[in-house]
Design a protein around this motif. Structure first.
Motif, PDB file in Angstrom:
ATOM      1  N   ASN A  55      -7.122  24.993  39.488  1.00 23.96           N
ATOM      2  CA  ASN A  55      -6.911  23.634  38.601  1.00 23.96           C
ATOM      3  C   ASN A  55      -5.824  23.607  37.698  1.00 23.96           C
ATOM      4  O   ASN A  55      -5.946  23.535  35.790  1.00 23.96           O
ATOM      5  CB  ASN A  55      -8.535  24.615  37.833  1.00 23.96           C
ATOM      6  CG  ASN A  55      -9.214  23.757  36.346  1.00 23.96           C
ATOM      7  OD1 ASN A  55      -9.192  22.400  37.312  1.00 23.96           O
ATOM      8  ND2 ASN A  55      -9.946  24.003  35.412  1.00 23.96           N
ATOM      9  N   ALA A  56      -4.819  23.629  37.749  1.00 22.12           N
ATOM     10  CA  ALA A  56      -4.081  23.443  36.817  1.00 22.12           C
ATOM     11  C   ALA A  56      -3.714  22.151  36.245  1.00 22.12           C
ATOM     12  O   ALA A  56      -4.298  20.826  37.020  1.00 22.12           O
ATOM     13  CB  ALA A  56      -2.440  23.345  37.147  1.00 22.12           C
ATOM     14  N   GLN A  57      -3.014  22.299  35.056  1.00 24.26           N
ATOM     15  CA  GLN A  57      -3.393  20.608  34.411  1.00 24.26           C
ATOM     16  C   GLN A  57      -1.440  19.336  35.360  1.00 24.26           C
ATOM     17  O   GLN A  57      -1.405  20.166  36.548  1.00 24.26           O
ATOM     18  CB  GLN A  57      -2.166  20.371  33.276  1.00 24.26           C
ATOM     19  CG  GLN A  57      -3.236  21.355  32.245  1.00 24.26           C
ATOM     20  CD  GLN A  57      -4.224  20.466  31.198  1.00 24.26           C
ATOM     21  OE1 GLN A  57      -4.511  18.717  31.764  1.00 24.26           O
ATOM     22  NE2 GLN A  57      -5.172  21.603  31.203  1.00 24.26           N
ATOM     23  N   PRO A  58      -1.704  18.351  35.154  1.00 23.35           N
ATOM     24  CA  PRO A  58      -1.615  17.072  35.618  1.00 23.35           C
ATOM     25  C   PRO A  58       0.284  17.670  35.697  1.00 23.35           C
ATOM     26  O   PRO A  58       0.404  18.228  34.961  1.00 23.35           O
ATOM     27  CB  PRO A  58      -1.196  16.092  35.406  1.00 23.35           C
ATOM     28  CG  PRO A  58      -3.206  16.674  34.748  1.00 23.35           C
ATOM     29  CD  PRO A  58      -3.118  17.695  34.276  1.00 23.35           C
ATOM     30  N   TRP A  62       5.958  14.340  34.428  1.00 26.56           N
ATOM     31  CA  TRP A  62       5.375  14.215  33.075  1.00 26.56           C
ATOM     32  C   TRP A  62       5.594  12.865  32.775  1.00 26.56           C
ATOM     33  O   TRP A  62       4.639  11.968  31.640  1.00 26.56           O
ATOM     34  CB  TRP A  62       5.422  15.174  32.510  1.00 26.56           C
ATOM     35  CG  TRP A  62       4.678  15.355  30.712  1.00 26.56           C
ATOM     36  CD1 TRP A  62       3.290  15.874  30.460  1.00 26.56           C
ATOM     37  CD2 TRP A  62       5.477  14.993  29.429  1.00 26.56           C
ATOM     38  NE1 TRP A  62       3.494  15.676  29.553  1.00 26.56           N
ATOM     39  CE2 TRP A  62       4.133  14.660  28.980  1.00 26.56           C
ATOM     40  CE3 TRP A  62       6.087  13.691  29.500  1.00 26.56           C
ATOM     41  CZ2 TRP A  62       4.568  13.886  27.506  1.00 26.56           C
ATOM     42  CZ3 TRP A  62       6.480  13.228  28.166  1.00 26.56           C
ATOM     43  CH2 TRP A  62       5.519  13.982  26.859  1.00 26.56           C
ATOM     44  N   ASP A 114       1.209  19.177  25.192  1.00 22.89           N
ATOM     45  CA  ASP A 114       0.482  18.027  26.254  1.00 22.89           C
ATOM     46  C   ASP A 114       0.229  18.606  27.935  1.00 22.89           C
ATOM     47  O   ASP A 114      -1.375  18.743  28.057  1.00 22.89           O
ATOM     48  CB  ASP A 114       0.835  16.617  26.219  1.00 22.89           C
ATOM     49  CG  ASP A 114       0.523  15.962  27.776  1.00 22.89           C
ATOM     50  OD1 ASP A 114      -0.636  14.959  26.859  1.00 22.89           O
ATOM     51  OD2 ASP A 114       0.350  15.558  28.605  1.00 22.89           O
ATOM     52  N   ILE A 115       0.384  19.655  27.666  1.00 23.27           N
ATOM     53  CA  ILE A 115       0.537  20.417  29.731  1.00 23.27           C
ATOM     54  C   ILE A 115      -0.677  21.200  29.545  1.00 23.27           C
ATOM     55  O   ILE A 115      -1.187  21.997  30.412  1.00 23.27           O
ATOM     56  CB  ILE A 115       1.840  20.820  30.043  1.00 23.27           C
ATOM     57  CG1 ILE A 115       2.040  19.480  30.010  1.00 23.27           C
ATOM     58  CG2 ILE A 115       1.533  21.047  31.319  1.00 23.27           C
ATOM     59  CD1 ILE A 115       3.880  19.275  31.078  1.00 23.27           C
ATOM     60  N   ASN A 116      -0.568  22.043  28.437  1.00 19.91           N
ATOM     61  CA  ASN A 116      -0.893  24.030  28.027  1.00 19.91           C
ATOM     62  C   ASN A 116      -2.083  23.116  26.725  1.00 19.91           C
ATOM     63  O   ASN A 116      -1.262  23.856  25.666  1.00 19.91           O
ATOM     64  CB  ASN A 116      -0.566  25.215  28.355  1.00 19.91           C
ATOM     65  CG  ASN A 116      -0.833  25.945  28.516  1.00 19.91           C
ATOM     66  OD1 ASN A 116      -2.433  25.840  28.088  1.00 19.91           O
ATOM     67  ND2 ASN A 116      -0.822  27.078  29.090  1.00 19.91           N
TER      68      ASN A 116
END
Length: 326
Positions: free
Chosen positions: A60-63, A84, A163-165
């Motif tokens: 379930n990691a971020q894009p 990104w 934004d990523i985490n």
């Protein structure tokens, strides 16, 4: 470029210089060729540059999260920086490398195509992106350096990581939920009588600090870099003289970042402490690079205190201590 010696490359006291690593992303073009895109990061934020490691998938990691890898027993997320940024690049990892960053008490890896070189430049040569376009909170470029006929875009890695985490983002802090901060009619009235200048090149960070302090009652004005701040403060000094007032009627304290275009925070503090109007004004340095070495330099130059960006929960209490009467 492994094991960069940060103690040797951090901003020297008041010299207004920094070192940036120029790195490249190879943007794929419709004809099958590629265009080299030039980016930069402050050397002080870089732990090392490594070959692309083996990674494990993270559920379930971020894009744009490639996976997680282990480096000297530390688990580090690997981010596809080109993905990104929305830049198409080759999928082949054979010739790519990873920049491992270390700031804000977090270690992250960023997948890139190549590292070019380290440039030592004066902050006066580092331009604000607002000279090219009006930066908003979503902008991820904090500075631009002209070098050898091209532009190096210095990226806002704090915003990228947030934004990523999002769970690790500093903007998760809510002063209204902080029981250690008193917010009642009396304290709100005291804070509303004070104005704090926030100086940071990241629109994302400026807004985060502004929201925190405004929620506690403070009036906030902002500047996008040290040069902008100095111009503003010298104008307040002129107005104070013309009106027979004090600069404290315009601004009560200053919170400034360290690394900024045109003039860094260290040089700003040095310039302000050399003027009688601002020789005693509370100045707090707020940075992701607040090592013991940088803290020592900041205090030597005349800063009242320092705070790292993950410690934003301390900010209101710190300001209360400097600007509110008992």
């Amino acid at each position: 470029m492994n094991d960069l010696k940060k103690s040797e490359i951090l901003t020297e006291s008041g010299t207004n210089e920094l070192e940036i690593i120029e790195f490249h992303l190879h943007k794929l073009l419709p004809d099958g060729g590629f265009k080299v895109c030039h980016y930069g990061i402050n050397v002080a934020k870089v732990r090392e540059v490594i070959l692309v490691p083996s990674t494990s998938d993270y559920p379930n990691a971020q894009p744009h999260m490639v996976g997680v890898f282990s480096l000297r027993d530390i688990l580090i997320p690997l981010v596809d920086l080109a993905g990104w940024l929305g830049i198409p690049t080759k999928d082949d990892l054979t010739h790519k490398v990873v920049i491992v960053t270390d700031f804000n008490k977090m270690i992250n890896g960023f997948l890139i195509d190549s590292v070019r070189s380290i440039h030592r430049v004066s902050w006066e040569q580092v331009e604000s992106p607002s000279q090219f376009l009006e930066a908003g909170e979503q902008d991820c470029v904090v500075a631009v350096v002209r070098r050898e006929g091209h532009l190096i875009m210095v990226l806002d890695f704090e915003k990228i990581i947030a934004d990523i985490n999002p769970e690790l983002s500093m903007d998760k802090y809510d002063v209204l939920q902080d029981k250690s901060v008193i917010i009642d009619d009396t304290m709100l009235a005291k804070r509303e009588a004070k104005t704090i200048l926030v100086v940071d090149d990241s629109a994302f960070i400026r807004k985060m600090i502004e929201n925190t302090l405004r929620s506690a009652g403070y009036n906030i004005i902002t500047a996008k870099d040290g040069g902008d701040a100095l111009e503003m403060l010298l104008e307040y000094e002129r107005l104070a003289v013309d009106e027979g007032a004090s600069v404290n009627d315009f601004v009560s304290a200053i919170i400034t970042d360290v690394e900024m275009p045109r003039m860094d925070g260290m040089h700003l503090v040095k310039r302000l402490r050399d003027t009688s109007a601002y020789s005693n004004m509370p100045i707090v340095m707020f940075s992701s690079l607040m090592s013991e070495d940088n803290r020592s330099k900041a205090l030597q130059l005349g800063a009242n205190d320092t705070i790292t960006k993950p410690e934003i929960g301390r900010m209101v209490g710190m300001m209360d201590g400097y600007v509110l009467d008992d």
